[in-house]
Each structure stands twice: as structure tokens, then as C-alpha cells.
Design an enzyme around this catalytic site. Sequence first.
Site, short mmCIF file in Angstrom:
data_model
loop_
_atom_site.label_atom_id
_atom_site.label_comp_id
_atom_site.label_asym_id
_atom_site.label_seq_id
_atom_site.Cartn_x
_atom_site.Cartn_y
_atom_site.Cartn_z
N LYS A 122 43.83 -3.03 -14.95
CA LYS A 122 44.68 -1.76 -14.35
C LYS A 122 45.81 -2.03 -14.83
O LYS A 122 46.51 -2.63 -16.19
CB LYS A 122 44.48 -1.69 -12.49
CG LYS A 122 43.07 -2.10 -12.40
CD LYS A 122 42.75 -0.68 -12.48
CE LYS A 122 40.86 -0.87 -12.27
NZ LYS A 122 40.75 -1.10 -10.33
C1 LIG Z 1 39.22 -0.86 -9.89
C2 LIG Z 1 39.33 -0.11 -9.28
C3 LIG Z 1 38.92 -0.25 -7.76
C4 LIG Z 1 39.05 -2.13 -7.03
O1 LIG Z 1 40.17 -2.59 -7.18
P1 LIG Z 1 40.79 -3.92 -6.92
O2 LIG Z 1 41.75 -4.74 -6.92
O3 LIG Z 1 39.65 -5.04 -8.11
O4 LIG Z 1 39.69 -4.23 -5.87
C5 LIG Z 1 38.58 0.31 -6.58
N1 LIG Z 1 38.53 1.83 -6.86
C6 LIG Z 1 38.77 1.87 -8.20
C7 LIG Z 1 38.78 3.56 -9.14
C8 LIG Z 1 39.11 0.93 -9.49
O5 LIG Z 1 39.26 1.38 -10.39
#
Ligand SMILES: *Cc1c(COP(=O)(O)O)cnc(C)c1O
Length: 381
Positions: free
Chosen positions: A197
Site C-alpha cells: 500500500k
Molecule cells: C489491501 C486491501 C485490503 C486489505 O488490507 P489488509 O491490511 O491487507 O488487511 C482490503 N481492501 C482492499 C481494496 C485492499 O486493497
Amino acid sequence: MTLALDGGTPVRTDPWPAWPPPLDPAQRDLVTKILDSGLWGATQGGGACESLTAAFARLSGVGHGVAVANATLGLFAALRGLGVKPGDEVIVPAYTFVASATSVLLAGAVPVIVDVDPADLHLSAAAVEAAITPRTAAIMPVHLAGSPADMDDLNAVAARHGLVVVEDAAQAHGATYKGRPIGGLGDAGVYSFQASKAMTAGEGGLIVCRDQAAHEAIWSVCNLGRRLGGQWYGHPEVGWNLRLTEIQAALLLPWLDRLDAEIDRREAFVSALDFGDLPVSVVPQPPGTTRDSRHLLMLRVHQPFDRDFLLRAMAAEGVPLDGGYPPLGTMTALTDAGARAEECPATAGAARDVVWMRQSMLMDDPVRAGDLTEALRKVLS
Ligand SMILES: *Cc1c(COP(=O)(O)O)cnc(C)c1O
């Protein structure tokens, strides 16, 4: 040197920028300070999680936040804190990461998977409206790829039917919709700090919300059912330990100071792209996007192509692309677990025609934008 699939010289041989970017001194200092203090847990009073939470609430234009272990659990905690109960239905888009649906399952609720807008690939308000039943309790717009879902339309549907709105902001730190920050547009918004992210501590998440009662309920879900400010061993509700660590917060806090510059850098790369007469275009943003955080660049290919070949050939040209999400409704693990999938032709089209370039590549010098178009030209010809 490795060869391109056609046996020729790859378009690009030097590496793309690494993700995450190198640690900056402010991160190193704060992490070291936390490590030396021994106050590694958020309950010990070190204050890093608290500062991060306040900063994200500010970034989102709201007054409250709760730092959590990851966004999957954050989405679950937001739904549960906002009153979503087992058996309730929660509407999610079909073109998103699987956690948008599994967080609903974790709350004991039923993910109802509906189609996205055929142009911008974000949750469609019309599809949401068509899927509403007496059991619908919430909708979960996803700010896909860094651009905000069309929240005014979605909020209007939610208001008409008395639904809770939880924004999945996992990919959209710093994005704005009609000049307003995302995250604070629904009843709660959830960011992710997982390794891929735009801001990362390896893992992590953060929930923001406007309403104080919602904050207290969500906080309780994340803190073993305690009451905010109540007794340590008093647990008036059922809850879990979903907390982020101070060490993670220390990596993230200084990052906020460079988030804007990093978004600008990715935007400059995208602005430098010139597809010319190539049968490729950037998937457009939903109406109302005023700042796209450019988590991913979604590209639509307007001619029939062999996906596996395209992905292998682009990698061999030194410009690796991603195949993107399969439609959630085709994942039998979800439907076996009780998810309901509506017809999703636009999502099926995206799974067929759309490929992605990752944000780490968008961090490169904009003069390298031509590497993408040159490689596409070779591979598609
Ligand atoms: C990465 C992501 C998640 C989950 O995030 P985590 O921190 O890995 O649990 C949920 N929704 C979307 C759209 C994502 O890209």
C-alpha cells in the site's frame, strides 16, 4: 542480459524503484526512539498510535480513529461497531480485493457482490440499489486504485434505505472527492498499511469515523469489548485485540509528511504517458475525483489479446504488469461461505480487458513513462 520474448532486446533493463522507498531519517529516529523506550504496545502510553490515529482522522476530515492490525480486521471492526449483525447483508463491489468480502464474512454477515460501473470500475450506485433487500444493512464502496468511488450517489442510496456506509480506503491514502478527503465521507473509512500500500509498516490498518458513538463502539470491538475510559478488566461488550503496535505507528507517522509529494510524483508519471494510437487507455476516474492517490494504474486494452502472453511478454520487456482481480463472484470459496453474487458483466469485462501497473513503477522519473508505451507497442503488435 535476458531477452525479450521476441528474442530482441528488452525495452527496459534497469530496475524500477523499489517498494517500500528507502527509510527516511525521521522514520529511523522515531522507530529507534520507540524501540529504546520499551513502549512497543499501544496500551503502554508511548503515544505513537495515538498520534497516527489523530493524524489520519485529520487527513480524513473527521474527529476520530482507531489504529488496527490490518484493514481486513479494520473493515470487520467498522461493520461490527456500526451495528452490522450476523445474517445482515453487506453490498460490496465485484472488482476489488478479496478482503472487502471476507471482512463481511468475519462479521457473520452476507457479502452481496454487485457489479461495478463499466467505465470507471468502481461500485455502481444503480447496481447497489438493485441488490437491496430488507436484510441489507451496509454498503462498502472501495476507492479502487486510489480514485474515490462516487460517494454522493452511493451515500444517497444509503440514506434512502437507511444503510451504513463503510469506505474501503485501503488503496486511497490522501485521495479527495469533490475536494473532500475520502475516509470521512461514509460512516467509517478503513486504510491499510500492508506492504503493497501507499504507506506501509509491513502490515497495519486504521479506521476513521466522524461520529463519537461510532468511535466508541468501534474502539470497543478493537479493544476486547472494553469501554473507552472504562475499567481495564471491565468488558461490557464482546471484542477482540485488533491493535496496531507502536513500532508500526513509528514507521508510518513520518511518512505522512511525504505522502503528498509521493502522490504528486505518481501523478506526474501518469501525466507523462502518451498512448498515441495504441489500443490502450487509462481506466477513467469516477465523476467527482479531485485527487487520485494513484495506488495502481489500471489500463484497458481495446483489442482482443491473450492475457497470459501479454503479462509474460511485458515482464520479458522489463515492464511487468499485473493481471488484476478475478471477479469476486467467481471465487467459490466466497459463494460456498454464503456470499451472494449478482450478474456482473462489467466486472467480467474488466477481468478480461484490464491490466495494472503498480505504484512502485509510477514512482519512477516521468521521463521513463515511455518505457510502458514502447513495451506495449512491441507486445501488442
Ligand atoms: C489491501 C486491501 C485490503 C486489505 O488490507 P489488509 O491490511 O491487507 O488487511 C482490503 N481492501 C482492499 C481494496 C485492499 O486493497
